[in-house]
Design a protein around this motif. Sequence first.
Motif, PDB file in Angstrom:
ATOM      1  N   PRO A 118       2.849   1.301   1.749  1.00  0.00           N
ATOM      2  CA  PRO A 118       4.054   0.579   1.334  1.00  0.00           C
ATOM      3  C   PRO A 118       3.755  -0.663   0.500  1.00  0.00           C
ATOM      4  N   MET A 119       2.554  -1.210   0.613  1.00  0.00           N
ATOM      5  CA  MET A 119       2.207  -2.400  -0.164  1.00  0.00           C
ATOM      6  C   MET A 119       2.087  -2.090  -1.655  1.00  0.00           C
ATOM      7  N   ARG A 120       2.077  -0.812  -2.011  1.00  0.00           N
ATOM      8  CA  ARG A 120       2.037  -0.422  -3.421  1.00  0.00           C
ATOM      9  C   ARG A 120       3.411  -0.623  -4.077  1.00  0.00           C
ATOM     10  N   PHE A 121       4.457  -0.766  -3.270  1.00  0.00           N
ATOM     11  CA  PHE A 121       5.824  -0.841  -3.780  1.00  0.00           C
ATOM     12  C   PHE A 121       6.377  -2.266  -3.736  1.00  0.00           C
ATOM     13  N   ARG A 122       7.472  -2.445  -4.432  1.00  0.00           N
ATOM     14  CA  ARG A 122       8.192  -3.713  -4.391  1.00  0.00           C
ATOM     15  C   ARG A 122       8.647  -3.957  -2.950  1.00  0.00           C
ATOM     16  N   PRO A 123       8.819  -5.201  -2.522  1.00  0.00           N
ATOM     17  CA  PRO A 123       9.196  -5.470  -1.119  1.00  0.00           C
ATOM     18  C   PRO A 123      10.438  -4.711  -0.653  1.00  0.00           C
ATOM     19  N   GLU A 124      11.449  -4.602  -1.502  1.00  0.00           N
ATOM     20  CA  GLU A 124      12.678  -3.922  -1.079  1.00  0.00           C
ATOM     21  C   GLU A 124      12.519  -2.405  -1.017  1.00  0.00           C
ATOM     22  N   ASP A 125      11.421  -1.882  -1.550  1.00  0.00           N
ATOM     23  CA  ASP A 125      11.178  -0.440  -1.544  1.00  0.00           C
ATOM     24  C   ASP A 125      10.141  -0.008  -0.503  1.00  0.00           C
ATOM     25  N   ARG A 126       9.771  -0.893   0.387  1.00  0.00           N
ATOM     26  CA  ARG A 126       8.756  -0.576   1.397  1.00  0.00           C
ATOM     27  C   ARG A 126       9.390   0.074   2.620  1.00  0.00           C
ATOM     28  N   ILE A 127      10.008   1.227   2.366  1.00  0.00           N
ATOM     29  CA  ILE A 127      10.694   1.986   3.410  1.00  0.00           C
ATOM     30  C   ILE A 127      10.196   3.428   3.370  1.00  0.00           C
ATOM     31  N   GLY A 128      10.297   4.101   4.496  1.00  0.00           N
ATOM     32  CA  GLY A 128       9.806   5.465   4.617  1.00  0.00           C
ATOM     33  C   GLY A 128      10.198   6.418   3.499  1.00  0.00           C
ATOM     34  N   PRO A 129      11.491   6.537   3.167  1.00  0.00           N
ATOM     35  CA  PRO A 129      11.857   7.515   2.147  1.00  0.00           C
ATOM     36  C   PRO A 129      11.154   7.308   0.806  1.00  0.00           C
ATOM     37  N   LYS A 130      10.790   6.080   0.488  1.00  0.00           N
ATOM     38  CA  LYS A 130      10.132   5.830  -0.791  1.00  0.00           C
ATOM     39  C   LYS A 130       8.617   5.966  -0.696  1.00  0.00           C
ATOM     40  N   GLN A 131       8.089   6.129   0.520  1.00  0.00           N
ATOM     41  CA  GLN A 131       6.655   6.307   0.735  1.00  0.00           C
ATOM     42  C   GLN A 131       6.231   7.764   0.723  1.00  0.00           C
ATOM     43  N   ILE A 132       7.137   8.666   1.089  1.00  0.00           N
ATOM     44  CA  ILE A 132       6.773  10.061   1.350  1.00  0.00           C
ATOM     45  C   ILE A 132       6.726  10.850   0.048  1.00  0.00           C
ATOM     46  N   GLY A 133       5.563  11.466  -0.190  1.00  0.00           N
ATOM     47  CA  GLY A 133       5.397  12.251  -1.407  1.00  0.00           C
ATOM     48  C   GLY A 133       4.748  13.593  -1.129  1.00  0.00           C
ATOM     49  N   TYR A 134       4.919  14.488  -2.077  1.00  0.00           N
ATOM     50  CA  TYR A 134       4.340  15.822  -2.028  1.00  0.00           C
ATOM     51  C   TYR A 134       3.358  15.908  -3.193  1.00  0.00           C
TER      52      TYR A 134
END
Length: 193
Positions: A115-131
Amino acid sequence: MLETDWMYEDYQITQAIDIQGRMVIFGESRLDNKPTAFLCGYYEPLLLADAYSEIQIGSYLEMMELFIKRVQCQIDKVREEQQEMDVPLDAITREMCVPYQENTGIRGQMVAIDPMRFRPEDRIGPKQIGYVIADQTPSKNSMVFRRLYDGREMCCFYGDILGVIKSEYQSDWAKEVVCQLEKNDENRKGETR
């Protein structure tokens, strides 16, 4: 909030809050002929030139009030986006993943991005999960993944992933998206035969 010291025309930008990809800025004139002039606006760093927009000038209290309203507006946009997601927002942790091992193929796996790769407001599960759709890109130390929540394709270094998400921590909505992706891949492969 960032304390800054850059200039916009005759105004020193003294405060900036970066949220939702847009920075709300507050500045003051340091010129003798404008001792009570303050400004509030938006700033977006772009590749070719910085963009300033909706710049307003006024007294300290007026511009500070506008600054706070604009920050609140950006917060409301983030909150609205998260409420529309209708999935759990809890961040994925390293303990919820099988660590990535070098020289191991992870194409077709559900991974969690740090999550530290993302902006603070985007450090949530749905934005972390990738295929993972492309393992070992030309740089040999990165991969391409499709973020499951919105389908956006992104690239990251292997060091940016927490690992492959353990099956017991894979959300039902994410499993459904992966099934659909795999089904679409099979259909495309069948069409090319």
